[in-house]
Design a protein around this motif. Sequence first.
Motif, PDB file in Angstrom:
ATOM      1  N   ARG A   1       4.014 -10.170 -23.471  1.00 13.68           N
ATOM      2  CA  ARG A   1       4.650 -10.542 -22.201  1.00 13.68           C
ATOM      3  C   ARG A   1       3.720 -10.372 -21.008  1.00 13.68           C
ATOM      4  N   GLU A   2       2.554  -9.809 -21.225  1.00 13.84           N
ATOM      5  CA  GLU A   2       1.615  -9.578 -20.130  1.00 13.84           C
ATOM      6  C   GLU A   2       1.194 -10.909 -19.511  1.00 13.84           C
ATOM      7  N   ALA A   3       1.003 -10.931 -18.188  1.00 11.96           N
ATOM      8  CA  ALA A   3       0.801 -12.185 -17.450  1.00 11.96           C
ATOM      9  C   ALA A   3      -0.406 -12.970 -17.951  1.00 11.96           C
ATOM     10  N   ASP A   4      -1.536 -12.282 -18.175  1.00 10.02           N
ATOM     11  CA  ASP A   4      -2.733 -12.990 -18.638  1.00 10.02           C
ATOM     12  C   ASP A   4      -2.540 -13.559 -20.041  1.00 10.02           C
ATOM     13  N   THR A   5      -1.781 -12.845 -20.865  1.00  5.99           N
ATOM     14  CA  THR A   5      -1.500 -13.348 -22.214  1.00  5.99           C
ATOM     15  C   THR A   5      -0.663 -14.616 -22.149  1.00  5.99           C
ATOM     16  N   LEU A   6       0.376 -14.601 -21.329  1.00  5.44           N
ATOM     17  CA  LEU A   6       1.219 -15.788 -21.181  1.00  5.44           C
ATOM     18  C   LEU A   6       0.421 -16.962 -20.627  1.00  5.44           C
ATOM     19  N   SER A   7      -0.484 -16.673 -19.707  1.00  2.79           N
ATOM     20  CA  SER A   7      -1.329 -17.728 -19.142  1.00  2.79           C
ATOM     21  C   SER A   7      -2.237 -18.338 -20.217  1.00  2.79           C
ATOM     22  N   SER A   8      -2.800 -17.483 -21.082  1.00  9.02           N
ATOM     23  CA  SER A   8      -3.679 -17.991 -22.144  1.00  9.02           C
ATOM     24  C   SER A   8      -2.891 -18.808 -23.162  1.00  9.02           C
ATOM     25  N   ILE A   9      -1.682 -18.375 -23.473  1.00 12.34           N
ATOM     26  CA  ILE A   9      -0.834 -19.131 -24.401  1.00 12.34           C
ATOM     27  C   ILE A   9      -0.486 -20.487 -23.800  1.00 12.34           C
ATOM     28  N   LYS A  10      -0.134 -20.492 -22.519  1.00 12.66           N
ATOM     29  CA  LYS A  10       0.213 -21.745 -21.849  1.00 12.66           C
ATOM     30  C   LYS A  10      -0.957 -22.721 -21.863  1.00 12.66           C
ATOM     31  N   LEU A  11      -2.165 -22.227 -21.548  1.00 16.77           N
ATOM     32  CA  LEU A  11      -3.338 -23.095 -21.530  1.00 16.77           C
ATOM     33  C   LEU A  11      -3.654 -23.619 -22.925  1.00 16.77           C
ATOM     34  N   THR A  12      -3.500 -22.774 -23.933  1.00 14.64           N
ATOM     35  CA  THR A  12      -3.747 -23.200 -25.307  1.00 14.64           C
ATOM     36  C   THR A  12      -2.778 -24.299 -25.717  1.00 14.64           C
ATOM     37  N   LEU A  13      -1.509 -24.152 -25.362  1.00 12.70           N
ATOM     38  CA  LEU A  13      -0.507 -25.166 -25.698  1.00 12.70           C
ATOM     39  C   LEU A  13      -0.765 -26.476 -24.951  1.00 12.70           C
ATOM     40  N   ILE A  14      -1.176 -26.369 -23.684  1.00 12.27           N
ATOM     41  CA  ILE A  14      -1.486 -27.578 -22.913  1.00 12.27           C
ATOM     42  C   ILE A  14      -2.665 -28.319 -23.539  1.00 12.27           C
ATOM     43  N   THR A  15      -3.699 -27.567 -23.907  1.00  8.46           N
ATOM     44  CA  THR A  15      -4.880 -28.176 -24.524  1.00  8.46           C
ATOM     45  C   THR A  15      -4.513 -28.897 -25.815  1.00  8.46           C
ATOM     46  N   ALA A  16      -3.724 -28.240 -26.658  1.00 13.44           N
ATOM     47  CA  ALA A  16      -3.316 -28.862 -27.915  1.00 13.44           C
ATOM     48  C   ALA A  16      -2.417 -30.073 -27.664  1.00 13.44           C
ATOM     49  N   ALA A  17      -1.528 -29.959 -26.663  1.00 10.89           N
ATOM     50  CA  ALA A  17      -0.603 -31.054 -26.366  1.00 10.89           C
ATOM     51  C   ALA A  17      -1.333 -32.296 -25.877  1.00 10.89           C
ATOM     52  N   VAL A  18      -2.495 -32.130 -25.251  1.00  9.68           N
ATOM     53  CA  VAL A  18      -3.287 -33.277 -24.795  1.00  9.68           C
ATOM     54  C   VAL A  18      -4.187 -33.790 -25.916  1.00  9.68           C
ATOM     55  N   CYS A  19      -4.855 -32.882 -26.615  1.00 13.03           N
ATOM     56  CA  CYS A  19      -5.864 -33.283 -27.595  1.00 13.03           C
ATOM     57  C   CYS A  19      -5.271 -33.902 -28.853  1.00 13.03           C
ATOM     58  N   VAL A  20      -4.195 -33.327 -29.367  1.00 10.72           N
ATOM     59  CA  VAL A  20      -3.650 -33.801 -30.637  1.00 10.72           C
ATOM     60  C   VAL A  20      -3.150 -35.250 -30.549  1.00 10.72           C
TER      61      VAL A  20
END
Length: 285
Positions: free
Chosen positions: A60-79
């Motif tokens: 739940r830590e803010a930086d962790t949530l930010s990294s998860i969000k960026l990872t999902l965005i990257t995958a959502a664009v690339c795939v």
Amino acid sequence: MSVATKKQNTNHRITEPAMVRWVLTAIALAFLALFLVLPLVSVFSQAFEKGLEVYLEALREADTLSSIKLTLITAAVCVPLNLFFGVTASWSIAKFNFPGKNLLLTLIDLPFSVSPVISGLIYVLIFGLQGLLGPWLQAHDIKIVFAVPGIILATLFVTFPFVARELIPLMESQGRDEEEAAMVLGATGLQTFFRVTLPNIKWGIIYGVILCNARAMGEFGAVSVVSGHIRGMTNTVPLHVEILYNEYNYTAAFAVASLLAFLALITLVIKTFAEWKVRQQLENQ
């Protein structure tokens, strides 16, 4: 061919003594236990070492949530982009002859032969502040490197072969007979693709998308070069795990790493099922 004849042929193919087969199987299982099962057990045991509450707090830590969000965005664009490219390239290569076909195959395989770190460095040399397009980008206040666009571009480069490389052999093995028959019966190119080609390659597409998505979420080398490691902004999940581990925050590092491990397990299960379906499809050709 009768069942008895099939069994007889199968028995004739097995020439190794039973002891050799058992030893080879034991070696394979030991290798899997040492390099697959043991690391997974270690990741999850370290993640939950201090209890479920600490584990959830790390996620739940803010930086962790930010990294998860960026990872999902990257995958959502690339795939989706890699899916479109992979299907288009595979259809062209497997079903048509055209000048530059071998060159296209070589370009598809290029990311397999180039280190991800080198590919990330190339983007820095092109889009970085001192790069080829750096001054123009700075003058127009456009950020590529050390920003989300650079991460997406680097991930696109390392992941674009996966869908194509799964579909090309599958589509080549199927041949062109069904498509040619559909065209003779009056179907258009798009009708032929959606009603004939696509149903025959759906499991190959799923298999390629799974591999592409797993690589996009787990990519480290190329993303590490272009991200700039800006905490809470340009760190994907793998980069965030590295930062936590370097800060000796082992529980949080393993907690975040467990997300990638869980993704790997899901990928393995779906990949195995998709492989089985593709193999069945090839055997029925």
